[in-house]
Design a protein around this motif. Structure first.
Motif, PDB file in Angstrom:
ATOM      1  N   GLU A 237       0.857  -1.198   0.000  1.00 49.72           N
ATOM      2  CA  GLU A 237       0.000   0.000   0.000  1.00 49.72           C
ATOM      3  C   GLU A 237       0.890   1.244   0.000  1.00 49.72           C
ATOM      4  N   ASP A 238       0.630   2.153  -0.923  1.00 48.59           N
ATOM      5  CA  ASP A 238       1.499   3.330  -1.047  1.00 48.59           C
ATOM      6  C   ASP A 238       0.674   4.593  -1.272  1.00 48.59           C
ATOM      7  N   SER A 239      -0.501   4.651  -0.645  1.00 47.69           N
ATOM      8  CA  SER A 239      -1.388   5.786  -0.872  1.00 47.69           C
ATOM      9  C   SER A 239      -0.898   7.023  -0.133  1.00 47.69           C
ATOM     10  N   PRO A 240      -1.205   8.222  -0.647  1.00 48.38           N
ATOM     11  CA  PRO A 240      -0.834   9.448   0.064  1.00 48.38           C
ATOM     12  C   PRO A 240      -1.400   9.494   1.478  1.00 48.38           C
ATOM     13  N   GLU A 241      -2.613   8.957   1.663  1.00 52.22           N
ATOM     14  CA  GLU A 241      -3.234   8.986   2.989  1.00 52.22           C
ATOM     15  C   GLU A 241      -2.399   8.231   4.014  1.00 52.22           C
ATOM     16  N   LEU A 242      -1.803   7.112   3.597  1.00 49.91           N
ATOM     17  CA  LEU A 242      -0.956   6.339   4.516  1.00 49.91           C
ATOM     18  C   LEU A 242       0.283   7.142   4.912  1.00 49.91           C
ATOM     19  N   ILE A 244       0.514  10.360   4.900  1.00 47.59           N
ATOM     20  CA  ILE A 244       0.032  11.457   5.746  1.00 47.59           C
ATOM     21  C   ILE A 244      -0.087  10.996   7.196  1.00 47.59           C
ATOM     22  N   ARG A 245      -0.619   9.798   7.389  1.00 50.16           N
ATOM     23  CA  ARG A 245      -0.763   9.273   8.748  1.00 50.16           C
ATOM     24  C   ARG A 245       0.590   9.080   9.414  1.00 50.16           C
ATOM     25  N   LEU A 246       1.554   8.569   8.649  1.00 47.86           N
ATOM     26  CA  LEU A 246       2.897   8.366   9.213  1.00 47.86           C
ATOM     27  C   LEU A 246       3.552   9.697   9.585  1.00 47.86           C
ATOM     28  N   ILE A 247       3.420  10.674   8.714  1.00 50.54           N
ATOM     29  CA  ILE A 247       4.013  11.988   8.992  1.00 50.54           C
ATOM     30  C   ILE A 247       3.333  12.633  10.190  1.00 50.54           C
ATOM     31  N   ARG A 248       2.006  12.540  10.252  1.00 50.28           N
ATOM     32  CA  ARG A 248       1.286  13.105  11.399  1.00 50.28           C
ATOM     33  C   ARG A 248       1.726  12.428  12.701  1.00 50.28           C
ATOM     34  N   LEU A 249       1.998  11.138  12.628  1.00 51.94           N
ATOM     35  CA  LEU A 249       2.437  10.388  13.801  1.00 51.94           C
ATOM     36  C   LEU A 249       3.791  10.908  14.291  1.00 51.94           C
ATOM     37  N   GLU A 250       4.687  11.189  13.365  1.00 53.20           N
ATOM     38  CA  GLU A 250       6.001  11.729  13.758  1.00 53.20           C
ATOM     39  C   GLU A 250       5.845  13.115  14.376  1.00 53.20           C
ATOM     40  N   LEU A 251       4.936  13.912  13.846  1.00 52.85           N
ATOM     41  CA  LEU A 251       4.721  15.253  14.403  1.00 52.85           C
ATOM     42  C   LEU A 251       4.100  15.176  15.789  1.00 52.85           C
ATOM     43  N   ALA A 266       7.990   9.212   0.088  1.00 56.22           N
ATOM     44  CA  ALA A 266       6.559   9.445  -0.114  1.00 56.22           C
ATOM     45  C   ALA A 266       6.290  10.029  -1.505  1.00 56.22           C
ATOM     46  N   PRO A 267       5.022  10.046  -1.934  1.00 49.70           N
ATOM     47  CA  PRO A 267       4.673  10.660  -3.225  1.00 49.70           C
ATOM     48  C   PRO A 267       5.061  12.133  -3.236  1.00 49.70           C
ATOM     49  N   ASN A 268       5.329  12.655  -4.417  1.00 48.70           N
ATOM     50  CA  ASN A 268       5.755  14.048  -4.525  1.00 48.70           C
ATOM     51  C   ASN A 268       4.776  14.894  -5.329  1.00 48.70           C
ATOM     52  N   ASP A 269       3.533  14.440  -5.438  1.00 52.14           N
ATOM     53  CA  ASP A 269       2.582  15.258  -6.189  1.00 52.14           C
ATOM     54  C   ASP A 269       2.234  16.506  -5.387  1.00 52.14           C
ATOM     55  N   SER A 271      -0.562  18.212  -4.523  1.00 52.15           N
ATOM     56  CA  SER A 271      -1.579  18.243  -3.477  1.00 52.15           C
ATOM     57  C   SER A 271      -1.080  17.586  -2.195  1.00 52.15           C
ATOM     58  N   PHE A 272      -0.309  16.509  -2.348  1.00 51.90           N
ATOM     59  CA  PHE A 272       0.241  15.832  -1.173  1.00 51.90           C
ATOM     60  C   PHE A 272       1.216  16.733  -0.433  1.00 51.90           C
ATOM     61  N   LEU A 273       2.113  17.366  -1.172  1.00 55.25           N
ATOM     62  CA  LEU A 273       3.118  18.228  -0.540  1.00 55.25           C
ATOM     63  C   LEU A 273       2.472  19.451   0.107  1.00 55.25           C
ATOM     64  N   PHE A 274       1.432  19.982  -0.511  1.00 56.65           N
ATOM     65  CA  PHE A 274       0.727  21.107   0.111  1.00 56.65           C
ATOM     66  C   PHE A 274       0.093  20.700   1.434  1.00 56.65           C
ATOM     67  N   GLU A 275      -0.489  19.505   1.458  1.00 54.63           N
ATOM     68  CA  GLU A 275      -1.108  19.040   2.700  1.00 54.63           C
ATOM     69  C   GLU A 275      -0.052  18.834   3.779  1.00 54.63           C
ATOM     70  N   VAL A 276       1.064  18.259   3.404  1.00 55.37           N
ATOM     71  CA  VAL A 276       2.147  18.040   4.376  1.00 55.37           C
ATOM     72  C   VAL A 276       2.665  19.366   4.902  1.00 55.37           C
ATOM     73  N   MET A 277       2.826  20.327   4.016  1.00 53.47           N
ATOM     74  CA  MET A 277       3.306  21.635   4.444  1.00 53.47           C
ATOM     75  C   MET A 277       2.339  22.255   5.454  1.00 53.47           C
ATOM     76  N   GLY A 278       1.041  22.138   5.185  1.00 51.07           N
ATOM     77  CA  GLY A 278       0.050  22.644   6.136  1.00 51.07           C
ATOM     78  C   GLY A 278       0.151  21.960   7.483  1.00 51.07           C
ATOM     79  N   MET A 279       0.450  20.662   7.482  1.00 50.37           N
ATOM     80  CA  MET A 279       0.607  19.928   8.741  1.00 50.37           C
ATOM     81  C   MET A 279       1.779  20.473   9.547  1.00 50.37           C
ATOM     82  N   PHE A 280       2.884  20.758   8.864  1.00 49.22           N
ATOM     83  CA  PHE A 280       4.054  21.322   9.564  1.00 49.22           C
ATOM     84  C   PHE A 280       3.730  22.700  10.139  1.00 49.22           C
TER      85      PHE A 280
END
Length: 555
Positions: A237-242, A244-251, A266-269, A271-280
């Motif tokens: 499984e390599d979905s962006p949601e997975l 996201i969960r791992l990154i949120r767990l580290e934060l 992780a994926p580099n598309d 929308s994914f990177l924008f969401e990660v940036m918002g999480m940070f």
């Protein structure tokens, strides 16, 4: 998880609806056998399917079923009617199919799922129970029955049912459903035990690993949660949601460096990177967010979304106004973000008192977006910030005329009138706000305070401010108004209780402390009245002379 979806028609291109046409003429008089006629109609059916004409296709398919019925054709016809949002017709077809083929499991499952998709759980369960009564050893039917019980919230019933099954009727997924039932019942320890059992029976159950990770995360066991998420990655499984969960767990564990390291795999598309940036950003890791933004800017230089975020970081993180202006000005006029970039530059220029820079931008906004009220508001703020209240009020008046149904415009105009000491007109305008937006808490507060100041309609004033406090119970300005209304009504005891509550809130307004002094004086609390007046003077009240006279009167 076992599911028969009633949407296969979408694959056949039958989602679009078209006017119903009569079926092709009967070909039985051409000497064809029923099977040959069915084949002829099937060619027509395929052509209608390709053209996206489901109603006509259904008519032809019904003719085929008359000539050469099969369970598969009944299911296909049911799919067509479901795709046309005709659930009753769907079930009518399935009932005919079941009458002709009562042993067909798939038709039973289609019927159960048609009820399930409408959350008609009892009817869905009844279909499966009927099938199981005739086929008690069917594992998949037992599993489906258990899953629907859990989905329907019949958790204890589901647990009892699964516990009653002999081993040869159980599937590894059933332990997963048991865990879902226990989790819904708040029995997290049992839920985790059942998930472990499910994974012992079938280590490749992706849903069980995901649920186990969620349960560990919920329990604060971040280490085991991370291990479970990584196991899902190992399973492919390599979905962006997975990720996201791992990154949120580290934060959550305050490990931004490890979160950043995950981005290498992780994926580099975008929308994914924008969401990660918002999480940070949300987690307070601005530097990490900037690194993600750098990654975005390298991969997509000149992207308007990236430019806009870079500009915001230039302001918030670097306090670099010129850099922000330069980045925002690079967003092209034909881009959807240009409007936002223009209004942001105006706001930044006004905030920095760079009025010469703001003026042409305001003119541009008014010209490019004549129907956008925001640019009129910015022009009024432009004059207000320079102390020209008359011009600001005139812009608001013009805006009210241009947008008569906009309560925000009327509210702003009313406030501008009040600041010009045109209280009667201000109150009239604010009453219009309440007529348009009866629940506007600021307007409720404004009118309540104005009525209290005038000493009239005090019962209505109390009702208005009470409604405002329902929306914002801790707003110090609203509490102050409530105290002032009570004071004007002669209820000094209640007024004193409320004004004491008001001054405990954060509000740098000398009027609140003047009211504190007035109410304390009325209560005979001389020292507290003096303290209130002195605080109002320290905060440079505009009516300092009047407050000094009150203070002198207490000596």
């Amino acid at each position: 998880m076992f599911r028969y979806a009633l949407v296969i028609a979408l694959v056949l291109g039958l989602a679009a609806c078209a006017p119903k046409k009569p079926a092709p003429s009967d070909v039985s008089d051409r000497g064809l056998t029923p099977q040959a006629a069915a084949d002829y109609y099937f060619l027509i059916y395929q052509d209608l399917s390709r053209k996206g004409q489901p109603q006509q296709a259904a008519v032809v398919l019904e003719k085929i079923i008359e000539l050469a019925p099969t369970p598969e054709l009944y299911r296909e016809l049911a799919n067509i009617y479901w795709g046309m949002a005709q659930p009753d017709k769907t079930r009518e077809v399935l009932e005919h199919g079941l009458a002709a083929y009562p042993e067909d499991k798939t038709l039973h499952f289609y019927m159960a799922n048609s009820y399930l998709l409408q959350r008609r759980y009892d009817e869905s369960l009844a279909v499966l129970r009927k099938y199981l009564a005739a086929h008690p050893k069917d594992q998949t039917a037992s599993q489906e029955l258990a899953s629907i019980m859990v989905e329907a919230g019949k958790n204890q019933e589901a647990l009892d049912f699964m516990a009653s099954l002999p081993k040869d009727r159980r599937t590894p997924a059933m332990a997963y459903y048991e865990s879902k039932a226990y989790s819904a019942m708040g029995k997290q320890k049992l839920a985790i035990e059942k998930l472990r059992q499910a994974l012992r029976e079938d280590p490749n159950q992706m849903a069980a690993w995901s649920e186990l990770a969620f349960q560990f995360e919920k329990a604060g066991d971040f280490k085991q949660a991370e291990e479970a998420y990584r196991r899902i990655l190992d399973l492919g499984e390599d979905s962006p949601e997975l990720w996201i969960r791992l990154i949120r767990l580290e934060l959550k564990q305050k490990k931004p460096e490890r979160a950043l390291a995950l981005l290498e795999k992780a994926p580099n598309d975008r929308s994914f990177l924008f969401e990660v940036m918002g999480m940070f950003v949300d987690a307070g890791y601005q530097n990490a967010a900037a690194q993600v933004l750098d990654k975005l800017s390298q991969e997509q230089p000149g992207n308007p979304d990236v430019l806009f975020i870079q500009a915001m970081l230039a302001v918030e993180k670097e306090n670099n106004l010129e850099k922000a202006f330069e980045l925002l000005s690079r967003i092209p006029k034909d881009n959807k973000l240009y409007d936002k970039s223009l209004s942001t530059r105006i706001q930044l220029a006004i905030d920095a008192s760079q009025f010469d820079r703001a003026r042409p931008l305001i003119d541009e906004g008014r010209q490019l977006y004549p129907d956008r009220i925001e640019y009129r508001f910015l022009e009024a703020v432009f004059y207000d910030k320079q102390g020209d209240l008359e011009k600001a009020s005139a812009v608001y008046a013009d805006t009210v005329n241009a947008f008569p149904g906009n309560p925000d415009a009327v509210y702003r105009y009313a406030v501008s009138l009040e600041r010009l000491k045109r209280q009667g007109e201000a109150l009239e305008m604010m009453e219009k706000v309440l007529a348009q937006a009866p629940g506007n808490p600021d307007a409720l507060n404004f009118v309540a305070y104005a009525l209290a100041e005038q000493g009239r309609d005090l019962d209505r004033a109390l009702d208005l401010i009470t409604k405002a406090l329902v929306v914002s119970p801790d707003n110090p300005y609203y509490i102050d108004t409530l105290a002032w209304v009570h004071f004007k009504r002669g209820d000094n005891k209640q007024a004193w209780a409320e004004i004491q509550r008001a001054v405990t809130k954060t509000a740098e307004d000398p009027a609140i402390y003047e009211h504190y002094g007035d109410i304390a004086a009325a209560m005979g609390n001389r020292k507290q009245a003096q303290a209130g007046y002195r605080k109002a003077l320290e905060m440079k009240a505009s009516n300092a002379d009047e407050i000094k006279r009150k203070l002198d009167g207490l000596k």
